[in-house]
Design an enzyme around this catalytic site. Structure first.
Site, PDB file in Angstrom:
ATOM      1  N   LYS A  45     -58.054 -41.565  41.000  1.00 39.64           N
ATOM      2  CA  LYS A  45     -57.867 -42.356  42.226  1.00 39.64           C
ATOM      3  C   LYS A  45     -58.449 -43.736  41.917  1.00 39.64           C
ATOM      4  O   LYS A  45     -59.385 -44.207  42.570  1.00 39.64           O
ATOM      5  CB  LYS A  45     -58.575 -41.635  43.392  1.00 39.64           C
ATOM      6  CG  LYS A  45     -58.339 -42.234  44.760  1.00 39.64           C
ATOM      7  CD  LYS A  45     -56.954 -41.994  45.292  1.00 39.64           C
ATOM      8  CE  LYS A  45     -56.795 -42.680  46.646  1.00 39.64           C
ATOM      9  NZ  LYS A  45     -55.392 -42.772  47.078  1.00 39.64           N
ATOM     10  N   ASP A  51     -59.389 -28.808  41.086  1.00 44.32           N
ATOM     11  CA  ASP A  51     -59.551 -27.628  41.935  1.00 44.32           C
ATOM     12  C   ASP A  51     -58.362 -27.555  42.901  1.00 44.32           C
ATOM     13  O   ASP A  51     -57.707 -26.510  43.046  1.00 44.32           O
ATOM     14  CB  ASP A  51     -60.873 -27.767  42.707  1.00 44.32           C
ATOM     15  CG  ASP A  51     -61.296 -26.470  43.369  1.00 44.32           C
ATOM     16  OD1 ASP A  51     -60.621 -25.454  43.173  1.00 44.32           O
ATOM     17  OD2 ASP A  51     -62.314 -26.489  44.088  1.00 44.32           O
ATOM     18  N   ASP A  54     -54.670 -25.135  42.304  1.00 47.90           N
ATOM     19  CA  ASP A  54     -54.347 -24.125  43.332  1.00 47.90           C
ATOM     20  C   ASP A  54     -52.977 -24.416  43.945  1.00 47.90           C
ATOM     21  O   ASP A  54     -52.162 -23.515  44.136  1.00 47.90           O
ATOM     22  CB  ASP A  54     -55.399 -24.135  44.447  1.00 47.90           C
ATOM     23  CG  ASP A  54     -56.423 -23.026  44.258  1.00 47.90           C
ATOM     24  OD1 ASP A  54     -56.568 -22.565  43.117  1.00 47.90           O
ATOM     25  OD2 ASP A  54     -57.070 -22.632  45.244  1.00 47.90           O
ATOM     26  N   TYR A  92     -68.970 -32.047  42.757  1.00 48.33           N
ATOM     27  CA  TYR A  92     -69.583 -30.733  42.995  1.00 48.33           C
ATOM     28  C   TYR A  92     -71.014 -30.661  42.471  1.00 48.33           C
ATOM     29  O   TYR A  92     -71.762 -29.758  42.830  1.00 48.33           O
ATOM     30  CB  TYR A  92     -68.754 -29.617  42.346  1.00 48.33           C
ATOM     31  CG  TYR A  92     -67.396 -29.395  42.990  1.00 48.33           C
ATOM     32  CD1 TYR A  92     -66.974 -30.147  44.082  1.00 48.33           C
ATOM     33  CD2 TYR A  92     -66.538 -28.424  42.501  1.00 48.33           C
ATOM     34  CE1 TYR A  92     -65.733 -29.948  44.662  1.00 48.33           C
ATOM     35  CE2 TYR A  92     -65.292 -28.214  43.092  1.00 48.33           C
ATOM     36  CZ  TYR A  92     -64.900 -28.986  44.161  1.00 48.33           C
ATOM     37  OH  TYR A  92     -63.665 -28.787  44.736  1.00 48.33           O
ATOM     38  N   ASP A 109     -53.064 -38.590  44.986  1.00 46.34           N
ATOM     39  CA  ASP A 109     -52.262 -38.331  46.193  1.00 46.34           C
ATOM     40  C   ASP A 109     -50.777 -38.244  45.847  1.00 46.34           C
ATOM     41  O   ASP A 109     -50.082 -37.310  46.276  1.00 46.34           O
ATOM     42  CB  ASP A 109     -52.533 -39.371  47.291  1.00 46.34           C
ATOM     43  CG  ASP A 109     -52.739 -40.778  46.751  1.00 46.34           C
ATOM     44  OD1 ASP A 109     -52.698 -40.957  45.519  1.00 46.34           O
ATOM     45  OD2 ASP A 109     -52.933 -41.709  47.554  1.00 46.34           O
TER      46      ASP A 109
END
Ligand code: NAD
Length: 367
Positions: free
Chosen positions: A189, A245, A249, A141, A221
């Site tokens: 990852k 993020d 959620d 970000y 994942d």
């Protein structure tokens, strides 16, 4: 203890739910002989209306002169015509930046009384009590270069982390795990991304300093699946910015209602506390908002800024008790309008449950 709390109630349902959170904090202060002072300041649409800007200097001064900032929500459709940098939400982004927190804490808890509210089966969510620690100021970000070249049809974002950025957020996660069930799951990852390899190596290098913490690594994942399959397997979950993020959620599903989710952003100059939900203009001013997300956010203020762990747990227990007794705001009532209470009534019920548990524990001490 003394605590100066800046309250930025904001727009829509923000003031309604913040009012109930403040009442709960005041009850804790009175019962324990603590001195909590509250300084109100304008943020978002209300600040645009009163001062012409979503984040007035006075609000910044009040926030920086406090021990904790408690925020409601911002956003008002009547400012949709403004450019993004002038809208209410830009005030929120700016105050987050000024306060400088780099560790975003998001609990994902299954409330037994609300088991039917989650789309997941009750036997899946039972016992889930996860605390996400998401790195908030680094990664994809913020990394440079970033651009979208419309001529060449190329767009670039950069995931970038330094070891120091990982260490500082990891230490917060290790410390929180040591105060909980002593398990830390780090998400990355590492089979594909160098940033994740740095992330994993850094966590491993810190492990010897926290011998009582069990550390596991999960690829993002498969973590997305494990969270929905066996959420009770996780305690503290540490992630970089983008992965956190998405996963935090996703895990809101475990609790089952946006109105129930608290958050805190810590590690910067001043800790910032805010429920996850927005200003909910569709129900604002109607007494329909669920204040429990804001009240659970107040519990996080007690835990992370006041060091009042027992009191924080007492507020959470009071919320559980009120739900177990069958009380519901409209968002969690599942059509059972007979059980539906208003924002204010829900606040009063939690307040009463808390007062009762404080009385009980004081009389126990007296015995
Ligand atoms: P929202 O969270 O405000 O509402 C989404 C849905 O959930 C709505 O149907 C709403 O009624 C319901 N809801 C939310 N909180 C609730 C509560 N406490 N009790 C009962 N129901 C609740 O998200 P949105 O509709 O996408 O955005 C509305 C405004 O809020 C926008 O201006 C947006 O930019 C802003 N927003 C602010 C924040 C923040 O302040 N942190 C976060 C998200 C959105």
């Amino acid at each position: 203890m003394k605590l100066k709390i800046a309250t930025l109630a904001g727009d829509g349902i923000g003031p309604e739910v913040t009012h109930e959170a403040i009442n709960v904090l005041q009850a804790v202060a009175e019962a324990g002989g603590h001195e909590f002072t509250f300084a109100e300041a304008l943020l978002g649409g209300v600040a645009i209306t009163a001062k012409g800007t979503p984040l007035p200097q006075e609000t910044i001064d009040i926030a920086l002169n406090s021990d904790a900032v408690l925020l409601g929500a911002v956003g008002d459709n009547k400012f949709n015509h403004l450019t993004p940098d002038k809208r209410p939400e830009s005030g929120l982004l700016q105050i987050r930046q000024i306060l400088g927190g780099f560790a975003n804490l998001r609990p994902a808890v299954a409330f037994p009384a609300l088991a039917e509210n989650s789309p997941l089966r009750p036997e899946v969510t039972a016992g889930a009590d996860i605390l996400f620690v998401r790195e908030l100021l680094g990664g994809l970000y913020f990394g440079q270069p970033r651009f979208w070249n419309q001529q060449t049809g190329e767009a670039v974002n950069t995931m970038r982390y330094t070891r120091d950025e990982v260490v500082r957020v990891a230490r917060i996660a290790f410390d929180l795990a040591s105060r909980r069930r002593k398990k830390l799951t780090s998400v990355d990852k590492a089979n594909v991304l160098e940033c994740s390899q740095l992330w994993r190596a850094t966590i491993d290098s810190l492990k010897p300093e926290y011998p009582d913490i069990t550390v596991e690594h999960q690829l993002v994942d498969s973590m997305a699946m494990h969270l929905m399959n066996v959420p009770r397997n996780f305690d503290v979950v540490l992630t970089e910015n983008l992965f956190g993020d998405i996963l935090s959620d996703e895990s809101g599903i475990i609790t089952g209602s946006l109105g129930m989710l608290p958050s805190a952003t810590i590690g910067g100059r001043i800790n910032l506390y805010e429920p996850v939900h927005g200003s909910a203009p569709d129900i604002a001013g109607q007494g329909k908002a669920n204040p429990l997300g804001a009240i659970l956010t107040a519990a996080m203020v007690l835990r992370h800024s006041a060091g009042l762990e027992q009191e924080a747990a007492a507020v959470e227990a009071a919320v559980q008790q009120v739900l177990a007794a069958g009380h519901r705001t409209a968002d969690i009532a599942r059509g059972n309008t007979a059980a539906t209470v208003s924002t204010q009534q829900m606040g009063k019920l939690v307040h009463a449950a808390l007062a009762e548990s404080i009385d009980r524990s004081q009389s126990l001490h007296a015995v």
